[in-house]
Design a protein around this motif. Sequence first.
Motif, PDB file in Angstrom:
ATOM      1  N   ARG A   1      31.914  42.725  31.155  1.00  0.00           N
ATOM      2  CA  ARG A   1      31.613  42.238  32.512  1.00  0.00           C
ATOM      3  C   ARG A   1      31.195  40.782  32.413  1.00  0.00           C
TER       4      ARG A   1
ATOM      5  N   ARG B   1      12.409  47.154  35.420  1.00  0.00           N
ATOM      6  CA  ARG B   1      11.930  46.114  36.337  1.00  0.00           C
ATOM      7  C   ARG B   1      10.408  46.037  36.394  1.00  0.00           C
TER       8      ARG B   1
ATOM      9  N   TYR C   1      28.045  47.105  35.280  1.00  0.00           N
ATOM     10  CA  TYR C   1      26.751  47.158  35.975  1.00  0.00           C
ATOM     11  C   TYR C   1      26.230  48.588  36.032  1.00  0.00           C
TER      12      TYR C   1
ATOM     13  N   TYR D   1      18.264  48.844  33.905  1.00  0.00           N
ATOM     14  CA  TYR D   1      17.227  47.836  34.137  1.00  0.00           C
ATOM     15  C   TYR D   1      15.833  48.425  33.939  1.00  0.00           C
TER      16      TYR D   1
ATOM     17  N   ARG E   1      15.104  33.983  38.854  1.00  0.00           N
ATOM     18  CA  ARG E   1      16.029  35.103  38.692  1.00  0.00           C
ATOM     19  C   ARG E   1      15.569  35.925  37.495  1.00  0.00           C
ATOM     20  N   GLY E   2      16.231  37.058  37.301  1.00  0.00           N
ATOM     21  CA  GLY E   2      15.819  37.922  36.195  1.00  0.00           C
ATOM     22  C   GLY E   2      14.571  38.686  36.596  1.00  0.00           C
TER      23      GLY E   2
ATOM     24  N   LEU F   1      25.645  32.965  38.289  1.00  0.00           N
ATOM     25  CA  LEU F   1      24.637  32.579  39.272  1.00  0.00           C
ATOM     26  C   LEU F   1      24.910  31.151  39.688  1.00  0.00           C
TER      27      LEU F   1
ATOM     28  N   HIS G   1      13.264  41.086  34.553  1.00  0.00           N
ATOM     29  CA  HIS G   1      13.530  42.447  34.090  1.00  0.00           C
ATOM     30  C   HIS G   1      13.991  42.412  32.636  1.00  0.00           C
TER      31      HIS G   1
ATOM     32  N   TYR H   1      29.498  37.681  35.110  1.00  0.00           N
ATOM     33  CA  TYR H   1      29.085  37.278  36.451  1.00  0.00           C
ATOM     34  C   TYR H   1      28.433  35.910  36.347  1.00  0.00           C
TER      35      TYR H   1
END
Length: 144
Positions: A43, A131, A124, A129, A56-57, A47, A59, A45
Amino acid sequence: MNHIVKPYPLTHPYVLEFPQASDMRGHLTYIEPSHDLPFLVRRLYYLYAVPPHARRGGHAHRTLFQCLIALAGSFDVMVDDGFAVTRYTLAQPTVGLILPPMVWRELEHFRPDSICLVLASDEYDAGDYIRDHEEFRRLAGVTP
Ligand code: TYD
C-alpha cells in the motif's frame, strides 16, 4: 501479514538513502522495494496540504512496517519505541525513514506544500492501530 525480505535490524527505526540519477534536466530517485526496503510494499498513501500546526500520526502499529519519505518540503517525525524518543527531520526525497512495528510516531511541523509519501507493508487495517499511548507502553513492555 507482512512480507519481510531482508534481515535488517527490524526493531528500531532507521534511515535509508535511495539512489538518485541527476543531470541537467533534474533529479530522479528510484526505489526497488524488494531490494531496497526490509518489507514488500502492499500500500502507499501520501499526506499533503497539512496545515503548519497540524499533527499527524499519534499512534503505533502492531505489525505494520512503513517507510516515510518527504517527497517535497519537510516535516519532523518523533519516534518513541517505549524506552527512547528520537526526532527526525525529513527534508530530502532521497531519504526514507523505516518505521518497524511497535513504535509510536507523531508527525509535525509540516512546511507549506510538503508531501509525505508512505510505503506500507500491508493494506489498511484499523485493527492494526494502537491509538492509546498507555496501551502502547504496556504492549511495548514499558509498564506492567
Ligand atoms: P490515519 O492513519 O489516522 O492518519 P495519520 O496517521 O496520518 O494521522 O488515517 C486518517 C484517516 O484515513 C482514517 O479515517 C483512516 C483513513 N485511512 C484509510 O482509509 N486508508 C489508509 O490507508 C490510511 C492510511 C488511512
